[in-house]
Scaffold this motif. Structure first.
Motif, PDB file in Angstrom:
ATOM      1  N   TYR A 289      15.939  34.653  31.133  1.00 36.01           N
ATOM      2  CA  TYR A 289      15.438  33.669  30.184  1.00 36.01           C
ATOM      3  C   TYR A 289      13.913  33.704  30.183  1.00 36.01           C
ATOM      4  CZ  TYR A 289      19.926  31.532  29.160  1.00 36.01           C
ATOM      5  OH  TYR A 289      21.205  31.313  28.706  1.00 36.01           O
ATOM      6  N   ALA A 290      13.354  33.703  29.016  1.00 37.81           N
ATOM      7  CA  ALA A 290      11.904  33.650  28.877  1.00 37.81           C
ATOM      8  C   ALA A 290      11.449  32.196  28.947  1.00 37.81           C
ATOM      9  CB  ALA A 290      11.477  34.269  27.554  1.00 37.81           C
ATOM     10  N   TYR A 291      10.198  32.001  29.355  1.00 33.21           N
ATOM     11  CA  TYR A 291       9.631  30.657  29.457  1.00 33.21           C
ATOM     12  C   TYR A 291       8.245  30.662  28.829  1.00 33.21           C
ATOM     13  CZ  TYR A 291      13.371  29.399  32.688  1.00 33.21           C
ATOM     14  OH  TYR A 291      14.602  29.143  33.250  1.00 33.21           O
ATOM     15  N   GLU A 292       7.817  29.494  28.431  1.00 33.64           N
ATOM     16  CA  GLU A 292       6.496  29.346  27.831  1.00 33.64           C
ATOM     17  C   GLU A 292       5.809  28.131  28.445  1.00 33.64           C
ATOM     18  OE1 GLU A 292       4.823  29.525  23.363  1.00 33.64           O
ATOM     19  OE2 GLU A 292       6.203  27.864  23.750  1.00 33.64           O
ATOM     20  N   THR A 293       4.591  28.333  28.906  1.00 31.34           N
ATOM     21  CA  THR A 293       3.816  27.259  29.513  1.00 31.34           C
ATOM     22  C   THR A 293       2.621  26.936  28.629  1.00 31.34           C
ATOM     23  OG1 THR A 293       4.455  27.955  31.750  1.00 31.34           O
ATOM     24  CG2 THR A 293       2.520  26.533  31.550  1.00 31.34           C
ATOM     25  N   THR A 294       2.433  25.665  28.342  1.00 34.94           N
ATOM     26  CA  THR A 294       1.308  25.225  27.519  1.00 34.94           C
ATOM     27  C   THR A 294       0.655  24.006  28.153  1.00 34.94           C
ATOM     28  OG1 THR A 294       2.851  23.954  26.158  1.00 34.94           O
ATOM     29  CG2 THR A 294       2.170  26.103  25.319  1.00 34.94           C
ATOM     30  N   GLU A 295      -0.590  23.814  27.808  1.00 36.62           N
ATOM     31  CA  GLU A 295      -1.314  22.647  28.313  1.00 36.62           C
ATOM     32  C   GLU A 295      -0.862  21.402  27.565  1.00 36.62           C
ATOM     33  OE1 GLU A 295      -5.828  20.835  28.403  1.00 36.62           O
ATOM     34  OE2 GLU A 295      -5.566  23.020  28.324  1.00 36.62           O
ATOM     35  N   ILE A 296      -0.609  20.335  28.286  1.00 40.80           N
ATOM     36  CA  ILE A 296      -0.160  19.083  27.696  1.00 40.80           C
ATOM     37  C   ILE A 296      -1.371  18.200  27.439  1.00 40.80           C
ATOM     38  CG2 ILE A 296       1.209  16.991  28.073  1.00 40.80           C
ATOM     39  CD1 ILE A 296       3.029  18.659  29.851  1.00 40.80           C
TER      40      ILE A 296
END
Length: 367
Positions: free
Chosen positions: A149-156
């Motif tokens: 599974y791919a994941y994506e991290t972003t700044e909140i």
């Protein structure tokens, strides 16, 4: 490695070394008993890994124990792919968490400005695997696909409508530079994103697939990005089986000289235009045992430089440095003077592998 760590730290960057254990070190319970017939002993393998980590820490290198981190994986969620030696997203998450925790524990972390990051799961994706391709030739049935599974991290951001903003935005400083191999250079496993999530600091990924143990590090430390905007932390990921002594002292001299960046004004500089060759006289100059000649092509298209050294007795010897196509070309090359004659050197000729579109220069550096 300890010397490099110290040179970087004196100039504001903390090196975090991350040796990746082998698959058998991280998943010993999945090994068949016949592995012992090939000489594999998990206790010995574990001792070797931990011994390296302890020796590095004793030498002052901030080092993360990724074997212990990966062994925390759930039995139903192994950290490595079934038919490939790379970690999957789960392994990358466990490693990112361990690295993030270690960075947070450093005194320098108090000087940073933490941010909040969130990670979301995407779809199941497949990755190409040379190992699986080679193994499949010997198998009647299809091997398990290399998928995760791919994941994506972003700044909140509390002020954004969807709760996330661009990863780097208008940031001009680099909090964490990730240097590494194909383990880091993957759009699927989200290793850099997990480091962001658990360290609460933005990460810029400079990893290079197929760059061996030094490719990404040489490409980054000799670049303008590093020299002009040094990161607070460098995470250097390297599989434990990558031999850091394989190429002798040459890559270490370049890394140390680039990290120190203690260079005099140009002792030779070409005329503007398509320059290919520079000549330097060292007669009467004094320098220490750690003296290095740095040729700066000022053109990233230049991938190689040859150095021809003439001593006071008229003897001439040469050495060439070349960046492979997998590495990023930065146009900077470093060679130590002592092995080439030291104080007996009278002159040096530098020949680039192609004419530079900049104004090449030669500097005398120390590390």
């Amino acid at each position: 490695l300890a010397q490099l760590s110290q040179v970087l730290k004196e100039r504001g960057t903390t090196l975090v070394y991350a040796p990746i254990p082998t698959k058998s070190q991280g998943m010993p319970d999945r090994l068949p008993e016949r592995a012992a017939l090939y000489g594999y002993d998990f206790e010995v393998a574990t001792f070797v890994y931990r011994d390296i980590v302890e020796r590095l820490r004793a030498a002052g290198v901030v080092t993360v124990d990724l074997q212990s981190a990966l062994r925390k994986s759930d039995p139903d969620a192994p950290p490595f792919h079934k038919a490939d030696f790379h970690w999957n997203s789960n392994g990358a998450r466990l490693a990112g968490e361990a690295i993030g925790d270690l960075i947070r524990a450093q005194p320098e972390y108090a000087e940073t400005e933490p941010k909040e990051f969130g990670t979301r799961q995407l779809d199941l994706r497949s990755s190409f695997s040379g190992m699986r391709k080679n193994l499949q030739v010997f198998c009647k049935e299809s091997l398990p696909p290399v998928e995760s599974y791919a994941y994506e991290t972003t700044e909140i951001s509390a002020g954004s409508e969807d709760g996330a903003i661009d990863l780097f935005g208008d940031e001009t400083s680099v909090a964490i530079a990730l240097i590494g191999t194909s383990f880091s250079d993957s759009s699927v496993n989200n290793f850099d994103g997990f480091i962001q999530q658990y360290s609460s600091l933005p990460v810029t990924n400079y990893a290079i697939t197929g760059g061996n143990q030094f490719g990404a590090m040489l490409s980054y430390l000799t670049s303008d990005e590093f020299q002009e905007n040094r990161p607070r932390f460098i995470v250097w990921e390297n599989p434990i089986y990558n031999n850091l002594g394989q190429y002798g002292p040459a890559p270490w001299v370049e890394l140390l000289a680039a990290a120190a960046n203690d260079c005099s004004p140009a002792i030779a500089e070409s005329e503007p235009g398509s320059a290919l060759e520079l000549k330097v006289s060292l007669a009467g100059m004094s320098y220490g045992d750690d003296a290095v000649i740095m040729a700066d092509a000022r053109d990233e298209a230049v991938r190689g430089a040859a150095f021809y050294v003439t001593d006071t007795n008229g003897n001439r010897r040469g050495v060439a440095l070349k960046r492979s196509d997998r590495l990023r070309a930065t146009g900077r090359f470093y060679i130590p003077l002592k092995p080439l004659g030291g104080a007996d050197i009278s002159s040096i000729q530098v020949v680039l592998d192609r004419p530079s579109d900049g104004q090449p220069a030669v500097h005398l550096c120390q590390y």
